[in-house]
Design a protein around this motif. Structure first.
Motif, PDB file in Angstrom:
ATOM      1  N   GLU A   1       0.759  -1.366  -0.104  1.00  8.89           N
ATOM      2  CA  GLU A   1       0.065  -0.213   0.141  1.00  8.89           C
ATOM      3  C   GLU A   1       0.727   0.945   0.407  1.00  8.89           C
ATOM      4  O   GLU A   1       0.669   2.497  -0.205  1.00  8.89           O
ATOM      5  N   GLU A   2       2.459   1.377   0.639  1.00 12.76           N
ATOM      6  CA  GLU A   2       3.031   2.038   0.498  1.00 12.76           C
ATOM      7  C   GLU A   2       3.438   2.559  -1.717  1.00 12.76           C
ATOM      8  O   GLU A   2       4.982   3.805  -1.612  1.00 12.76           O
ATOM      9  N   VAL A   3       3.737   1.825  -1.883  1.00 12.47           N
ATOM     10  CA  VAL A   3       4.009   1.580  -3.775  1.00 12.47           C
ATOM     11  C   VAL A   3       3.301   2.300  -3.996  1.00 12.47           C
ATOM     12  O   VAL A   3       2.230   2.244  -4.939  1.00 12.47           O
ATOM     13  N   ARG A   4       3.874   3.780  -5.065  1.00  9.62           N
ATOM     14  CA  ARG A   4       3.314   4.627  -5.741  1.00  9.62           C
ATOM     15  C   ARG A   4       3.165   4.408  -6.732  1.00  9.62           C
ATOM     16  O   ARG A   4       1.642   4.710  -7.536  1.00  9.62           O
ATOM     17  N   ARG A   5       4.220   4.101  -7.663  1.00 13.02           N
ATOM     18  CA  ARG A   5       4.682   4.054  -8.876  1.00 13.02           C
ATOM     19  C   ARG A   5       6.258   3.070  -8.928  1.00 13.02           C
ATOM     20  O   ARG A   5       6.379   3.278  -8.900  1.00 13.02           O
ATOM     21  N   LEU A   6       5.692   2.199 -10.030  1.00 11.64           N
ATOM     22  CA  LEU A   6       7.161   1.189 -10.920  1.00 11.64           C
ATOM     23  C   LEU A   6       7.535   1.814 -11.902  1.00 11.64           C
ATOM     24  O   LEU A   6       6.809   2.926 -12.356  1.00 11.64           O
ATOM     25  N   VAL A   7       9.120   2.368 -12.050  1.00 15.81           N
ATOM     26  CA  VAL A   7       9.955   2.887 -12.930  1.00 15.81           C
ATOM     27  C   VAL A   7      11.328   2.027 -13.572  1.00 15.81           C
ATOM     28  O   VAL A   7      10.963   1.789 -12.909  1.00 15.81           O
TER      29      VAL A   7
ATOM     30  N   ILE B   1       0.126  -4.258 -10.411  1.00 17.13           N
ATOM     31  CA  ILE B   1      -0.233  -2.312 -10.701  1.00 17.13           C
ATOM     32  C   ILE B   1      -0.040  -2.185 -11.826  1.00 17.13           C
ATOM     33  O   ILE B   1       0.096  -2.605 -13.456  1.00 17.13           O
ATOM     34  N   GLY B   2      -1.265  -1.341 -11.984  1.00 11.80           N
ATOM     35  CA  GLY B   2      -1.774  -0.756 -13.362  1.00 11.80           C
ATOM     36  C   GLY B   2      -1.245   0.141 -13.904  1.00 11.80           C
ATOM     37  O   GLY B   2       0.027   0.456 -13.511  1.00 11.80           O
ATOM     38  N   PHE B   3      -1.497   0.047 -15.325  1.00  8.09           N
ATOM     39  CA  PHE B   3       0.000   0.391 -16.730  1.00  8.09           C
ATOM     40  C   PHE B   3       0.066   2.565 -16.095  1.00  8.09           C
ATOM     41  O   PHE B   3       1.031   2.639 -16.766  1.00  8.09           O
ATOM     42  N   ASP B   4      -1.161   2.847 -14.996  1.00 10.07           N
ATOM     43  CA  ASP B   4      -0.886   4.373 -14.939  1.00 10.07           C
ATOM     44  C   ASP B   4       0.061   4.928 -13.672  1.00 10.07           C
ATOM     45  O   ASP B   4       0.640   5.782 -13.809  1.00 10.07           O
ATOM     46  N   ARG B   5       0.962   3.607 -12.903  1.00 13.01           N
ATOM     47  CA  ARG B   5       1.088   3.431 -12.241  1.00 13.01           C
ATOM     48  C   ARG B   5       3.208   3.410 -12.905  1.00 13.01           C
ATOM     49  O   ARG B   5       3.430   2.794 -11.603  1.00 13.01           O
ATOM     50  N   ILE B   6       3.263   2.596 -14.174  1.00 15.69           N
ATOM     51  CA  ILE B   6       4.678   1.819 -14.452  1.00 15.69           C
ATOM     52  C   ILE B   6       4.628   2.394 -15.807  1.00 15.69           C
ATOM     53  O   ILE B   6       3.824   3.545 -16.679  1.00 15.69           O
ATOM     54  N   GLU B   7       5.812   3.689 -14.903  1.00 15.13           N
ATOM     55  CA  GLU B   7       6.951   4.773 -15.870  1.00 15.13           C
ATOM     56  C   GLU B   7       8.018   4.046 -17.079  1.00 15.13           C
ATOM     57  O   GLU B   7       8.808   3.433 -16.443  1.00 15.13           O
ATOM     58  N   VAL B   8       8.259   4.507 -18.383  1.00 15.73           N
ATOM     59  CA  VAL B   8       9.603   3.989 -18.489  1.00 15.73           C
ATOM     60  C   VAL B   8      10.546   5.092 -18.225  1.00 15.73           C
ATOM     61  O   VAL B   8       9.700   6.395 -19.195  1.00 15.73           O
ATOM     62  N   VAL B   9      11.607   5.575 -18.391  1.00 14.16           N
ATOM     63  CA  VAL B   9      12.610   6.444 -18.227  1.00 14.16           C
ATOM     64  C   VAL B   9      13.737   5.831 -19.335  1.00 14.16           C
ATOM     65  O   VAL B   9      13.854   4.243 -19.262  1.00 14.16           O
ATOM     66  N   VAL B  10      14.170   6.783 -19.800  1.00 18.04           N
ATOM     67  CA  VAL B  10      15.961   6.297 -20.166  1.00 18.04           C
ATOM     68  C   VAL B  10      17.254   6.407 -19.099  1.00 18.04           C
ATOM     69  O   VAL B  10      17.493   7.969 -18.934  1.00 18.04           O
TER      70      VAL B  10
ATOM     71  N   THR C   1      23.516   4.214 -19.084  1.00 18.45           N
ATOM     72  CA  THR C   1      24.461   3.776 -19.107  1.00 18.45           C
ATOM     73  C   THR C   1      24.062   2.189 -18.160  1.00 18.45           C
ATOM     74  O   THR C   1      25.080   1.624 -18.071  1.00 18.45           O
ATOM     75  N   SER C   2      22.580   1.577 -18.011  1.00 20.03           N
ATOM     76  CA  SER C   2      21.926   0.872 -17.633  1.00 20.03           C
ATOM     77  C   SER C   2      22.241   0.329 -16.209  1.00 20.03           C
ATOM     78  O   SER C   2      22.778  -1.006 -15.594  1.00 20.03           O
ATOM     79  N   ASP C   3      23.465   1.420 -15.159  1.00 35.19           N
ATOM     80  CA  ASP C   3      23.528   1.228 -13.927  1.00 35.19           C
ATOM     81  C   ASP C   3      22.174   0.522 -13.551  1.00 35.19           C
ATOM     82  O   ASP C   3      22.496  -0.159 -12.249  1.00 35.19           O
ATOM     83  N   VAL C   4      21.011   1.403 -13.411  1.00 36.21           N
ATOM     84  CA  VAL C   4      19.871   1.232 -11.870  1.00 36.21           C
ATOM     85  C   VAL C   4      19.256   0.681 -13.539  1.00 36.21           C
ATOM     86  O   VAL C   4      18.576   0.949 -13.799  1.00 36.21           O
ATOM     87  N   HIS C   5      18.711  -0.684 -12.947  1.00 32.19           N
ATOM     88  CA  HIS C   5      17.957  -1.394 -13.428  1.00 32.19           C
ATOM     89  C   HIS C   5      16.591  -1.165 -13.168  1.00 32.19           C
ATOM     90  O   HIS C   5      15.861  -1.621 -13.699  1.00 32.19           O
ATOM     91  N   SER C   6      15.863   0.230 -12.222  1.00 30.28           N
ATOM     92  CA  SER C   6      15.014  -0.137 -11.955  1.00 30.28           C
ATOM     93  C   SER C   6      14.191   0.335 -10.796  1.00 30.28           C
ATOM     94  O   SER C   6      15.298   0.640  -9.993  1.00 30.28           O
ATOM     95  N   MET C   7      13.471   1.086 -10.799  1.00 24.91           N
ATOM     96  CA  MET C   7      12.903   2.269  -9.425  1.00 24.91           C
ATOM     97  C   MET C   7      11.959   2.227  -8.548  1.00 24.91           C
ATOM     98  O   MET C   7      10.940   1.511  -9.880  1.00 24.91           O
TER      99      MET C   7
END
Length: 429
Positions: free
Chosen positions: A190-196, A255-264, A267-273
């Protein structure tokens, strides 16, 4: 929203029936994921024993060598003959100076299903493409933990797979989804706002759509960060792969699609957030290697020491993030639309893309034609037509037969569309 295999918690609980040492079945053992999994196993014999493995058959000598090194009870191959595989194993044994070894051998298009159903503690599905669906279901039915690198089987199967999985039975191996799973340990659902979800941007990051017109297959395969097979590398160039990962994240974590974001993130150091409701964001960073998510997938929820080298944090390092150009890389917004539609639409998206990638590498179409054709096929799917013949369009009545019908239609329709185009220039000398 579809039922997540992680149930009501964002943290995938340990499902593996044995603590400590685990038996493993490897599907797609001669591919990029499979060969790295073999490396993890061979470096950790006290933790893992491979009891079954399978491959497509295009690299028979490599499969035979893996079998001799790992000595599984069962070896499967999709093409060829049992005699050829057994002969290759004998030759590999002699070359490596190993004792005589004769595993049980299965051959044919269902070989990976038999390997998946062998009853290993963990089944790593490293097959590329939607042909991994039946092996995925076989592993779940056998009660094994499924370390899933074959994203296509979850995407095209959707609720078929999530219904078959018990809570915690699927552990993601894609680096992005492994990162999300790790970050989710830091908070309650319940504390998750979105996936990046991060994307390297592929070899064409920063180019406009017009600048992608004359891209060649060789350029599409020149990924700046990752070393992958032809299909996945091409999908990373078009960002179809990122679109598939958005759908996968929705299915894995509920997680709903409205709470999933893609960022560029070049360097592929950070794999997701994962961003939480209090404004904090947890990220998972490591060198761009699949060894860490593979090892974690096999050992979840435990970590495998020294799975891969860590960063030297005493040296300067910069992380950069950029917005995704959705006009140049239309595969991602199309994937959101496909994912929201659900049913057989993801299967159509994936199957049409596989046909287009093949045509691109045959130089029958241009780079931009890949996603343009996929979008056309998606738009035509279930447009009018006989609804009874299209049974399975909704998550409630989706079954494997409906997925296979949709895939067959999508491949045929994509080939029809591609057949309208003249062949392009021959491969340069």
């Amino acid at each position: 929203m579809s039922q997540s295999p992680y149930a009501d918690s964002p943290l995938p609980p340990a499902h593996t029936p044995r603590a400590g040492h685990r038996t493993v079945a490897l599907l797609g053992s001669t591919g990029s994921i499979g060969t790295q999994a073999v490396d993890v196993v061979l470096r950790n014999p006290d933790r893992f024993t491979v009891t079954a493995l399978s491959a497509g058959g295009g690299r028979l000598d490599q499969l035979a060598e893996q079998a001799v090194l790992l000595r599984p009870e069962l070896v499967g191959v999709a093409t060829g003959s049992a005699e050829a595989l057994q002969r290759a194993i004998r030759v590999a044994s002699e070359r490596l100076g190993a004792a005589a070894y004769e595993p049980r051998v299965v051959v044919g298009e269902r070989a990976s299903e038999e390997v998946a159903a062998h009853g290993a503690d963990v089944v790593l599905n490293g097959i590329t493409g939607s042909i991994g669906l039946r092996p995925t279901l076989a592993a779940l039915e056998a009660g094994s933990t499924l370390a899933l690198a074959n994203k296509e089987s979850l995407i095209v199967g959707g609720p078929i797979v999530t219904r078959a999985a018990r809570p915690g039975q699927i552990v993601p191996v894609d680096s992005e989804h492994s990162a999300v799973a790790q970050c989710l340990r830091g908070g309650r659902s319940e504390e998750v706002r979105r996936l990046v979800i991060t994307a390297s941007g592929g070899p064409f990051r920063g180019r406009s759509r017009a600048e992608l017109t004359d891209v060649t297959p060789e350029q599409a395969l020149a990924h700046p960060t990752w070393d992958m097979g032809r299909v996945v590398t091409t999908n990373s160039a078009t960002l179809v792969n990122k679109g598939l990962e958005v759908i996968e994240a929705h299915l894995l974590f509920g997680i709903g699609f409205d709470r999933i974001e893609v960022v560029v993130h070049p360097t592929s150091d950070v794999h997701s957030m994962v961003e939480f409701t209090d404004g904090s964001t947890l990220l998972q960073a490591s060198p761009p290697t699949m060894l860490i998510p593979i090892a974690l997938g096999l050992a979840w929820p435990d970590r495998v020491p020294d799975a891969a080298p860590a960063y030297d944090w005493s040296r300067p390092r910069t992380f950069e993030f950029w917005p995704l150009d959705r006009k140049a890389f239309r595969a991602v917004p199309l994937a959101y639309r496909v994912g929201e539609a659900g049913g057989t639409y993801p299967a159509v998206y994936n199957a049409a893309n596989e046909e287009c990638v093949e045509a691109f590498h045959e130089r029958r179409i241009g780079f931009l034609d890949i996603v343009d054709t996929v979008e056309r096929v998606v738009d035509e799917h279930h447009a009018g037509g006989d609804r009874a013949a299209n049974a399975g369009n909704t998550p409630g009545d989706l079954d494997v037969a409906a997925v296979l019908r949709a895939e067959s239609w999508a491949r045929a329709r994509a080939r029809e569309v591609l057949g309208l185009r003249p062949a392009l220039t021959e491969e340069p000398a």
